[in-house]
Enzyme design. Structure first.
Site, PDB file in Angstrom:
ATOM      1  N   ASP A  33     -18.331   2.675  -1.990  1.00  0.00           N
ATOM      2  CA  ASP A  33     -17.908   1.873  -3.137  1.00  0.00           C
ATOM      3  C   ASP A  33     -18.465   2.429  -4.449  1.00  0.00           C
ATOM      4  O   ASP A  33     -19.643   2.750  -4.553  1.00  0.00           O
ATOM      5  CB  ASP A  33     -18.438   0.460  -2.885  1.00  0.00           C
ATOM      6  N   SER A  69     -12.913  -0.258  -5.291  1.00  0.00           N
ATOM      7  CA  SER A  69     -13.247  -1.247  -4.281  1.00  0.00           C
ATOM      8  C   SER A  69     -12.057  -2.146  -3.974  1.00  0.00           C
ATOM      9  O   SER A  69     -10.987  -1.671  -3.611  1.00  0.00           O
ATOM     10  CB  SER A  69     -14.481  -2.034  -4.732  1.00  0.00           C
TER      11      SER A  69
END
Length: 298
Positions: free
Chosen positions: A199, A87
């Site tokens: 993510d 991320s």
């Protein structure tokens, strides 16, 4: 930083993006494309086994702490053989792998606005996506390709159809980071060779075990998550989520040779003051471990 936001900060950041105006977000508005050409991100074998890896976690705005860690590591004259990021950690890590020094990364972190990254994506699986991120990152890096960066970089994403964690090591760096930062349920996923990626935070917020699987012999891990044991009473409604994330993080934290988990308070936002506080906390926590860090990199 991409808005991989947690808790009230998620609403704050997206509200701020809305306040920037519809016109600012409409640029690049399109249905999700399938990136299937030769530049598409891919998980290719590393050229050689890395001795020391830095692993940067997910964390949304808390990821500014990674910038402070890099400042301290640069000050100590330390460098890795591999960077692995999830991320926001993928974004910061890619900037460092691209050869940017700490001062430049800090300047970017303090000035970057959501309007530079977020785009509307009507008709896709989410209305907002980080469609501006690839072009923004291209402008910062010496090469748009992961495999051509000065340091090997792994951008960690989740393949959404089967929950498989994938470490992109080659192909377009901006698309790899966009996939790694596509917060599930918040930002549109990225389609690569017909499959959607997002993510990795729901599965692997701190991908130390992936770094080990790639051959890393020593691992410095940076956990940007909140210290849930020090959360204020007003945060009680988020405790279950915090504990669930701690359970996901713990196995990887235990697999690291050295873990940095700086504390800079529970609540987050995107103000300059918060960014500076997070960066300072990362720098201070890292310098406090200077002796251990030098031994790790020796």
């Amino acid at each position: 930083m991409p808005p991989a936001l947690q808790h009230p900060a998620r609403r704050l950041a997206l509200g701020r993006a809305g306040a920037l105006g519809l016109g600012a977000l409409l640029g690049g508005c399109a249905l999700p494309a399938d990136h299937a050409g030769p530049e598409a991100p891919r998980a290719a074998p590393l050229a050689k086994r890395p001795r020391v890896a830095w692993v940067f976690s997910s964390g949304g705005p808390r990821g500014f702490v990674h910038v402070g860690v890099i400042k301290a590591l640069d000050r100590l004259g330390l460098a890795p053989d591999l960077i692995v990021g999830a991320s926001v950690g993928a974004l910061v890590g890619t900037l460092r792998a691209g050869g940017l020094d700490a001062a430049r990364i800090e300047a970017l972190a303090l000035s970057l606005g959501l309007h530079e990254l977020i785009r509307l994506q009507p008709g896709g699986p989410a209305w907002l996506g980080a469609g501006g991120l690839p072009d923004w990152l291209d402008a910062q890096l010496p090469s748009p390709r992961l495999q051509e960066l000065p340091l090997p970089m792994v951008c960690v994403a989740q393949r959404l159809d089967d929950g498989q964690i994938v470490g992109f090591t080659a192909g377009h760096a901006g698309l790899a980071v966009q996939a790694a930062a596509a917060v599930v349920g918040e930002l549109a996923p990225v389609r690569i060779h017909g499959r959607l990626y997002g993510d990795a935070d729901p599965i692997s917020p701190l991908p130390v075990r992936l770094a080990r699987a790639l051959g890393a012999q020593r691992v410095l891990a940076v956990d940007a998550s909140a210290h849930e044991d020090r959360a204020p009473p007003a945060a009680a409604r988020f405790r279950a989520g915090d504990l669930a994330k701690r359970a996901r993080t713990a196995p990887d934290a235990a697999a690291a040779d050295l873990l940095l988990h700086p504390d800079f308070g529970y609540w987050v936002n995107l103000s300059r003051a918060f960014r500076e506080r997070a960066i300072a906390a990362g720098e201070q926590a890292t310098l406090a471990q200077a002796e251990a860090l030098r031994a790790l990199h020796a």
